[in-house]
Design a protein around this motif. Structure first.
Motif, PDB file in Angstrom:
ATOM      1  N   PHE A  68       0.860  -1.179   0.000  1.00 51.93           N
ATOM      2  CA  PHE A  68       0.000   0.000   0.000  1.00 51.93           C
ATOM      3  C   PHE A  68       0.899   1.232   0.000  1.00 51.93           C
ATOM      4  CE2 PHE A  68      -2.392  -3.305   2.344  1.00 51.93           C
ATOM      5  CZ  PHE A  68      -3.447  -3.453   1.452  1.00 51.93           C
ATOM      6  N   ILE A  69       0.586   2.192  -0.864  1.00 55.07           N
ATOM      7  CA  ILE A  69       1.393   3.397  -1.003  1.00 55.07           C
ATOM      8  C   ILE A  69       0.670   4.565  -0.337  1.00 55.07           C
ATOM      9  CG2 ILE A  69       2.601   4.937  -2.589  1.00 55.07           C
ATOM     10  CD1 ILE A  69       3.511   2.009  -2.800  1.00 55.07           C
ATOM     11  N   ASP A  70       1.309   5.156   0.654  1.00 55.81           N
ATOM     12  CA  ASP A  70       0.768   6.340   1.320  1.00 55.81           C
ATOM     13  C   ASP A  70       0.496   7.404   0.257  1.00 55.81           C
ATOM     14  OD1 ASP A  70       0.592   8.889   2.583  1.00 55.81           O
ATOM     15  OD2 ASP A  70       1.719   8.149   4.293  1.00 55.81           O
ATOM     16  N   PRO A  71      -0.716   7.983   0.228  1.00 56.49           N
ATOM     17  CA  PRO A  71      -1.045   8.955  -0.824  1.00 56.49           C
ATOM     18  C   PRO A  71      -0.078  10.135  -0.894  1.00 56.49           C
ATOM     19  CG  PRO A  71      -2.987   8.467   0.526  1.00 56.49           C
ATOM     20  CD  PRO A  71      -1.835   7.760   1.145  1.00 56.49           C
ATOM     21  N   LYS A  72       0.489  10.543   0.236  1.00 58.94           N
ATOM     22  CA  LYS A  72       1.428  11.673   0.240  1.00 58.94           C
ATOM     23  C   LYS A  72       2.765  11.291  -0.398  1.00 58.94           C
ATOM     24  CE  LYS A  72       1.030  12.205   4.718  1.00 58.94           C
ATOM     25  NZ  LYS A  72       0.042  11.318   5.235  1.00 58.94           N
ATOM     26  N   ALA A  73       3.004   9.997  -0.593  1.00 59.27           N
ATOM     27  CA  ALA A  73       4.296   9.535  -1.101  1.00 59.27           C
ATOM     28  C   ALA A  73       4.277   9.173  -2.583  1.00 59.27           C
ATOM     29  CB  ALA A  73       4.758   8.324  -0.297  1.00 59.27           C
TER      30      ALA A  73
END
Length: 124
Positions: A68-73
């Motif tokens: 899962f990719i943090d949206p801020k990243a």
């Protein structure tokens, strides 16, 4: 941008993530990856167990592993390949990131320039 993956995994990274998840003390849906401000070069990568996908996160399915990719990243991680390397002195995850412009001498922090969102739409 259907089928677009923010990042990919090497076989070694996928195998290590599977091993870590199998040893977890609770059910784990995947690994959450992000970036945070800090360190002498400005940013560092973050990783943590993810029990579920958070709203707004991209989910990357690669080699039987969910990341899962943090949206801020997202803009900092586009095109990154996550690897797991073992040397005589260390075993660690390594991020081969085309957006990374420099790293500190200790290897704990990096400088990353975010990808241009317009370039993503042009290549889709």
């Amino acid at each position: 941008m259907s089928g677009f993956k923010v990042m990919s995994l090497t076989d070694a990274a996928a195998a290590r993530i599977k091993s870590i998840m199998a040893d977890a003390d609770r059910p784990i849906a995947g690994l959450r990856v992000g970036v945070k401000n800090g360190g002498c070069a400005g940013m560092s990568y973050t990783m943590e167990y993810a029990e579920a996908r958070n709203p707004g996160e991209d989910a990357v399915e690669d080699k039987g592993v969910t990341v899962f990719i943090d949206p801020k990243a997202v803009l900092f991680l586009i095109g990154t390949q996550m690897d797991f390397q073992t040397t005589k002195l260390a075993s660690q995850f390594v991020f081969n990131n085309p957006n990374q412009t420099s790293a500190c001498g200790c290897g704990e922090s990096v400088a990353i320039t975010p990808a241009n969102p317009e370039a993503l739409h042009a290549s889709a």
